[in-house]
Write a protein that holds these residues in place. Sequence first.
Motif, PDB file in Angstrom:
ATOM      1  N   ARG A  63      -3.442  13.457-109.261  1.00 43.65           N
ATOM      2  CA  ARG A  63      -2.204  13.849-108.568  1.00 43.65           C
ATOM      3  C   ARG A  63      -1.097  12.839-108.825  1.00 43.65           C
ATOM      4  O   ARG A  63       0.065  13.214-109.009  1.00 43.65           O
ATOM      5  CB  ARG A  63      -2.449  13.985-107.073  1.00 43.65           C
ATOM      6  CG  ARG A  63      -3.490  15.042-106.710  1.00 43.65           C
ATOM      7  CD  ARG A  63      -3.394  15.488-105.269  1.00 43.65           C
ATOM      8  NE  ARG A  63      -3.202  14.440-104.321  1.00 43.65           N
ATOM      9  CZ  ARG A  63      -4.182  13.752-103.704  1.00 43.65           C
ATOM     10  NH1 ARG A  63      -5.458  14.030-103.996  1.00 43.65           N
ATOM     11  NH2 ARG A  63      -3.911  12.825-102.824  1.00 43.65           N
ATOM     12  N   ASP A  79       2.276  17.935-104.686  1.00 44.95           N
ATOM     13  CA  ASP A  79       1.100  17.118-104.425  1.00 44.95           C
ATOM     14  C   ASP A  79       0.150  17.815-103.454  1.00 44.95           C
ATOM     15  O   ASP A  79      -1.072  17.815-103.644  1.00 44.95           O
ATOM     16  CB  ASP A  79       1.526  15.763-103.864  1.00 44.95           C
ATOM     17  CG  ASP A  79       0.340  14.830-103.659  1.00 44.95           C
ATOM     18  OD1 ASP A  79      -0.157  14.299-104.659  1.00 44.95           O
ATOM     19  OD2 ASP A  79      -0.079  14.641-102.497  1.00 44.95           O
ATOM     20  N   ARG A  80       0.700  18.423-102.411  1.00 43.31           N
ATOM     21  CA  ARG A  80      -0.145  19.142-101.455  1.00 43.31           C
ATOM     22  C   ARG A  80      -0.838  20.332-102.117  1.00 43.31           C
ATOM     23  O   ARG A  80      -1.995  20.649-101.817  1.00 43.31           O
ATOM     24  CB  ARG A  80       0.690  19.605-100.258  1.00 43.31           C
ATOM     25  CG  ARG A  80       1.027  18.488 -99.271  1.00 43.31           C
ATOM     26  CD  ARG A  80       1.659  19.047 -98.015  1.00 43.31           C
ATOM     27  NE  ARG A  80       3.021  19.517 -98.250  1.00 43.31           N
ATOM     28  CZ  ARG A  80       4.088  18.750 -98.101  1.00 43.31           C
ATOM     29  NH1 ARG A  80       3.964  17.481 -97.750  1.00 43.31           N
ATOM     30  NH2 ARG A  80       5.301  19.242 -98.318  1.00 43.31           N
ATOM     31  N   GLY A 122      -7.738  20.975-105.785  1.00 38.90           N
ATOM     32  CA  GLY A 122      -8.799  20.001-105.583  1.00 38.90           C
ATOM     33  C   GLY A 122      -8.700  18.794-106.490  1.00 38.90           C
ATOM     34  O   GLY A 122      -9.718  18.169-106.813  1.00 38.90           O
ATOM     35  N   CYS A 123      -7.484  18.426-106.904  1.00 32.96           N
ATOM     36  CA  CYS A 123      -7.302  17.301-107.829  1.00 32.96           C
ATOM     37  C   CYS A 123      -7.528  15.971-107.105  1.00 32.96           C
ATOM     38  O   CYS A 123      -7.204  15.817-105.931  1.00 32.96           O
ATOM     39  CB  CYS A 123      -5.901  17.322-108.432  1.00 32.96           C
ATOM     40  SG  CYS A 123      -5.573  18.740-109.504  1.00 32.96           S
ATOM     41  N   THR A 124      -8.062  15.017-107.823  1.00 36.06           N
ATOM     42  CA  THR A 124      -8.272  13.690-107.263  1.00 36.06           C
ATOM     43  C   THR A 124      -6.931  12.972-107.111  1.00 36.06           C
ATOM     44  O   THR A 124      -5.912  13.374-107.682  1.00 36.06           O
ATOM     45  CB  THR A 124      -9.186  12.849-108.166  1.00 36.06           C
ATOM     46  OG1 THR A 124      -8.539  12.653-109.432  1.00 36.06           O
ATOM     47  CG2 THR A 124     -10.520  13.542-108.378  1.00 36.06           C
ATOM     48  N   LYS A 125      -6.960  11.871-106.369  1.00 41.65           N
ATOM     49  CA  LYS A 125      -5.736  11.112-106.127  1.00 41.65           C
ATOM     50  C   LYS A 125      -5.128  10.613-107.434  1.00 41.65           C
ATOM     51  O   LYS A 125      -3.914  10.681-107.637  1.00 41.65           O
ATOM     52  CB  LYS A 125      -6.030   9.935-105.200  1.00 41.65           C
ATOM     53  CG  LYS A 125      -4.799   9.108-104.852  1.00 41.65           C
ATOM     54  CD  LYS A 125      -5.144   7.985-103.890  1.00 41.65           C
ATOM     55  CE  LYS A 125      -3.906   7.157-103.553  1.00 41.65           C
ATOM     56  NZ  LYS A 125      -4.256   6.029-102.627  1.00 41.65           N
ATOM     57  N   SER A 136     -14.817  18.455-109.450  1.00 40.62           N
ATOM     58  CA  SER A 136     -15.148  19.163-108.206  1.00 40.62           C
ATOM     59  C   SER A 136     -16.628  19.498-108.128  1.00 40.62           C
ATOM     60  O   SER A 136     -17.010  20.498-107.523  1.00 40.62           O
ATOM     61  CB  SER A 136     -14.303  20.447-108.075  1.00 40.62           C
ATOM     62  OG  SER A 136     -12.925  20.139-108.085  1.00 40.62           O
ATOM     63  N   GLU A 160      -3.738  18.997-104.242  1.00 38.60           N
ATOM     64  CA  GLU A 160      -4.868  18.557-103.433  1.00 38.60           C
ATOM     65  C   GLU A 160      -5.561  19.730-102.742  1.00 38.60           C
ATOM     66  O   GLU A 160      -6.789  19.855-102.778  1.00 38.60           O
ATOM     67  CB  GLU A 160      -4.406  17.551-102.380  1.00 38.60           C
ATOM     68  CG  GLU A 160      -5.542  17.025-101.516  1.00 38.60           C
ATOM     69  CD  GLU A 160      -5.076  15.978-100.525  1.00 38.60           C
ATOM     70  OE1 GLU A 160      -5.916  15.177-100.073  1.00 38.60           O
ATOM     71  OE2 GLU A 160      -3.873  15.964-100.182  1.00 38.60           O
ATOM     72  N   GLY A 161      -4.764  20.603-102.112  1.00 38.97           N
ATOM     73  CA  GLY A 161      -5.336  21.672-101.310  1.00 38.97           C
ATOM     74  C   GLY A 161      -5.808  22.874-102.108  1.00 38.97           C
ATOM     75  O   GLY A 161      -6.860  23.458-101.813  1.00 38.97           O
TER      76      GLY A 161
END
Length: 318
Positions: free
Chosen positions: A43, A29-30, A37-40, A194, A33-34
């Motif tokens: 993810r 998940d990190r 750049g995936c949205t919640k 993005s 995101e990091g």
Amino acid sequence: MNETQTCEQRPASASSAAGSIEEVLDDFDRHLEGQRGCTKGTRQHYRREARALLVRVFADQPINWINLTATQIADFVAFRARNLSLVSRQNPATAIRSLLRFLGGEGLIRTGLDGAVPPIWRSKHATVPRHVSAEQLENLLALCPSEGSGAVRNRAMLLLCARLGLRPSEVLRLRLQDLDWTTGSVLIRAGKTSRERVLPLPEDAGAALASYLHEARPVSTERAVFLSCGPAHPPIRGNGFMAKLVNRLLRRAGIGAPCSGAYVLRHTLATTMVCRGASFKEVADILGHGSLTTTGIYAKLDLPSLAQVALPWPGGAL
């Protein structure tokens, strides 16, 4: 030294190496995101598919990555896709492919194992976007109640989707500082693709939004534009809220399947733009598409234009 040996010697993150499925998923998940750049929402979907695979392979046993085989991966993806719709059947493959590339990058599995994910056939333009006619859209909006703070809020949300083609998540992510009343525009922050974009506020959508902010929005220090009517007035969460709102209006308007969900409004705007002569680039800029290939799905709905470029019937006129 072969490729497998090289990968096995690469350092892995401490949590992923610990053998807990949830720790691996947290690392994944990190990464999404990091690094991606995936949205919640994306993810959460990827994590759900990743957990299902890891639980299926390792069950209650400690993780031993050697036991993750190409056959297991292929069988799992095919099983998950089997009962999904034509539009959704590629989703498990995309999520698992991303997981495997992450694991390979961490040195936990051999690189290239993502190639075990089977191709899930679906023509890019196999389905027609769900939409309603321009007349049906106006009838739909007219059915939206206007009395009460919740109704005023809902109408503003619907008009943003209908006039600007916003995704439900984009509407819910709007913050007060994203509204520029001097220029009459709204900033749509980076999300699924993005890409940030600034869009002009149409008159009716702007008026509905101003009415909500001045007359119906609860007093709050929260910066999210759209707040719940419940105690403490938290921001509205979850795209399901918008889907239920649109579906209620569709039922009241007597519009049935296959039209459902908030994306009907987005697809209707795009379809109307294309049929009125807007270029795919113009539509992509409004919708925030990352690729014109995505926008191309609306071409099949502009029947007059398609007729002009159609090949003649080989046998001549009948």
